[in-house]
Design a protein around this motif. Structure first.
Motif, PDB file in Angstrom:
ATOM      1  N   GLY A  69      27.505  66.754 101.395  1.00  0.00           N
ATOM      2  CA  GLY A  69      28.756  67.462 101.637  1.00  0.00           C
ATOM      3  C   GLY A  69      29.563  67.003 102.826  1.00  0.00           C
ATOM      4  N   ASP A  71      32.343  65.275 104.902  1.00  0.00           N
ATOM      5  CA  ASP A  71      33.655  64.719 104.598  1.00  0.00           C
ATOM      6  C   ASP A  71      34.313  64.126 105.841  1.00  0.00           C
ATOM      7  OD1 ASP A  71      34.596  66.874 106.061  1.00  0.00           O
ATOM      8  OD2 ASP A  71      35.398  67.959 104.349  1.00  0.00           O
ATOM      9  N   ASP A 368      37.408  66.190  92.269  1.00  0.00           N
ATOM     10  CA  ASP A 368      36.007  66.250  92.700  1.00  0.00           C
ATOM     11  C   ASP A 368      35.818  65.486  94.006  1.00  0.00           C
ATOM     12  OD1 ASP A 368      33.269  66.541  92.787  1.00  0.00           O
ATOM     13  OD2 ASP A 368      32.978  66.126  90.671  1.00  0.00           O
ATOM     14  N   ASP A 371      37.296  67.207  96.943  1.00  0.00           N
ATOM     15  CA  ASP A 371      36.536  68.390  97.316  1.00  0.00           C
ATOM     16  C   ASP A 371      35.269  68.027  98.068  1.00  0.00           C
ATOM     17  OD1 ASP A 371      36.088  71.204  97.305  1.00  0.00           O
ATOM     18  OD2 ASP A 371      34.654  70.972  95.669  1.00  0.00           O
ATOM     19  N   SER A 372      35.058  66.739  98.296  1.00  0.00           N
ATOM     20  CA  SER A 372      33.858  66.307  99.011  1.00  0.00           C
ATOM     21  C   SER A 372      34.241  65.232 100.014  1.00  0.00           C
ATOM     22  CB  SER A 372      32.796  65.811  98.017  1.00  0.00           C
ATOM     23  OG  SER A 372      33.320  64.815  97.152  1.00  0.00           O
ATOM     24  N   THR A 415      30.185  67.345  90.955  1.00  0.00           N
ATOM     25  CA  THR A 415      29.252  66.998  92.029  1.00  0.00           C
ATOM     26  C   THR A 415      29.142  68.138  93.034  1.00  0.00           C
ATOM     27  OG1 THR A 415      30.981  65.895  93.334  1.00  0.00           O
ATOM     28  CG2 THR A 415      29.738  64.548  91.778  1.00  0.00           C
ATOM     29  N   GLY A 416      30.186  68.959  93.169  1.00  0.00           N
ATOM     30  CA  GLY A 416      30.090  70.115  94.044  1.00  0.00           C
ATOM     31  C   GLY A 416      29.040  71.101  93.559  1.00  0.00           C
ATOM     32  N   ARG A 419      25.647  69.553  94.271  1.00  0.00           N
ATOM     33  CA  ARG A 419      25.372  69.661  95.713  1.00  0.00           C
ATOM     34  C   ARG A 419      24.923  71.074  96.084  1.00  0.00           C
ATOM     35  NH1 ARG A 419      29.670  67.515  97.062  1.00  0.00           N
ATOM     36  NH2 ARG A 419      31.025  69.311  97.326  1.00  0.00           N
TER      37      ARG A 419
END
Length: 464
Positions: A69, A71, A368, A371-372, A415-416, A419
């Motif tokens: 996670g 970023d 996606d 968001d990461s 993938t969120g 995770r």
């Protein structure tokens, strides 16, 4: 839910050295190691030794942080908490990883691109990332770009692009099948003001090469929007043996072709607010499709012209720009057309239209990533941000591979979701008989999927 103790009865302290917050990194990074992430990086990446020592371990650290996670560079500190040092070696400090990225030049980024393509191929050999398409179906290669917003004036290459947002432009190519979720085949970071088709022909060639390297059988169909309707991009796809399905601009040649379509050729399709008539067995819809033979790039020399089909979708124009005075005597329509080289016997008019509209799946990949790891581009140096994009793509594909091994709903999950449910799982490290044991939460709702991933990632290598 309610707190079970009074405020005075609860005390906290950050002093437990055997806890980890991302126990799912253990099977995920074991999978990355089996797919050769570190070995490939050491073999292909030649960042100067003063900053690039142990390049394979540093790239693996960046990918691990992104899967968990991270970023930004500062977020890489999550690799250095609690008992992470007992599970992993070389958990680098964020400052070390930042210095490593800033040592990249353009050539090093291209080397990392080669690592990403080979890493994807190795992942595909260990997890069913792209199922073979059924007879008559395609592997869809979607190409599109997106603007990653940045702030501050120190970002090299930042500018205002087609969206009016100040940022950098990321060009991606994804692959998907009817049974599989998208993976990323190729990527390129460009200046924020770059035109969408800039470098697209090279990216398409790289993407189709990566697809072949991954061993995915079947015919490839490259889909793109009108920004990529140009001879270089289309020719690159055809030269690599793929078909194309590209939205066209309504230039005079296209308008003439649309005007030549007879009225009886239009077929109603399942579209927004469509209703299926059971008695007639047809759709009652305001959207209709038709097609006409078409030669793309007719102004170029004959060897560079491409023959195919122009598939047109039309919908009523509910807000036409009418001049003052008498209104129109008949309905007017808005037309959306795309050019495809797929023969009609392989993909009919209605099916071709539905297939082309599914190109929007790449927008989910953009969302996606943003968001990461691509929520930010962490460096002021363009090459460092380019390397960050490649690492983000490898993290995306690695998470996708982990999801397919966990199976069930995770095979196509964001993938969120992977995770949150499989990676960021808290655990306490215990030792028993010289063996490390992870104590995981009881009644974890996704225990079976996690155990399936763990078993698959720790399985011995298959015999050749």
């Amino acid at each position: 839910m309610q707190v079970s103790h009074s405020q005075a009865a609860v005390a906290v302290s950050f002093d437990e050295p055997n806890l980890v917050s991302a126990a799912g990194l253990l099977p995920v990074m074991r999978l990355a190691e089996a797919a050769g992430l570190r070995a490939l990086t050491d073999a292909h990446l030649s960042v100067p030794t003063d900053k690039g020592a142990n390049a394979g371990l540093k790239i693996a650290s960046l990918v691990a942080g992104m899967v968990a996670g991270a970023d930004s560079i500062d977020d890489m500190a999550l690799l250095r908490h609690g008992g992470m040092g007992r599970l992993f070696k070389a958990c680098y400090a964020p400052s070390t990883l930042g210095s490593f990225l800033r040592a990249f030049a353009f050539g090093h980024v291209r080397q990392l691109d080669a690592v990403a393509a080979r890493f994807l191929a190795n992942l595909a050999a260990r997890a069913p990332l792209l199922d073979a398409p059924a007879v008559g179906e395609f592997v869809f290669v979607d190409v599109d770009d997106t603007i990653i917003e940045v702030h501050g004036h120190a970002k090299q290459g930042a500018g205002f692009g087609y969206s009016g947002v100040r940022g950098l432009n990321a060009l991606l190519a994804t692959a998907t099948t009817a049974q599989s979720a998208p993976v990323i085949l190729a990527q390129r970071l460009r200046k924020g003001a770059a035109a969408s088709p800039r470098g697209a022909s090279r990216l398409v060639a790289d993407a189709l090469s990566a697809l072949r390297r991954a061993g995915t059988p079947g015919r490839a169909l490259v889909r793109a929007d009108s920004a990529f309707y140009g001879h270089p991009t289309v020719a690159a796809a055809l030269a690599a043996g793929a078909e194309v399905s590209v939205t066209v601009r309504l230039d005079p040649a296209v308008k003439r072709a649309i005007a030549a379509i007879p009225s009886e050729a239009w077929t109603a399709i399942e579209y927004t607010d469509a209703v299926f008539d059971q008695a007639a067995g047809t759709w009652i819809s305001r959207a209709e499709v038709a097609e006409v033979p078409f030669t793309a790039f007719a102004s170029r020399k004959k060897a560079e012209q491409v023959t195919g089909r122009l598939v047109v979708r039309r919908i009523p124009d509910l807000n036409p720009k009418a001049p003052d005075g008498q209104g129109t005597l008949f309905d007017t329509h808005r037309h959306h057309a795309f050019f495809t080289t797929v023969p009609a016997q392989d993909l009919g008019t209605v099916a071709a239209d539905a297939t082309h509209r599914a190109h929007a799946v790449i927008e989910q990949v953009h969302a996606d990533l943003k968001d990461s790891a691509l929520a930010h581009l962490p460096s002021g140096k363009f090459a460092a941000n380019s390397a960050w994009l490649v690492a983000a793509v490898m993290a995306f594909n690695l998470a996708r591979a982990a999801g397919t091994l966990a199976a069930g709903p995770f095979a196509k999950a964001r993938t969120g979701t992977i995770r949150r449910k499989l990676v960021n799982l808290p655990a306490r490290i215990a030792a028993s008989a010289r063996k490390i044991r992870l104590r995981l939460p009881a009644n974890w709702p996704w225990q079976n999927a996690w155990e399936q991933l763990f078993t698959a990632a720790h399985a011995p290598p298959s015999m050749p």
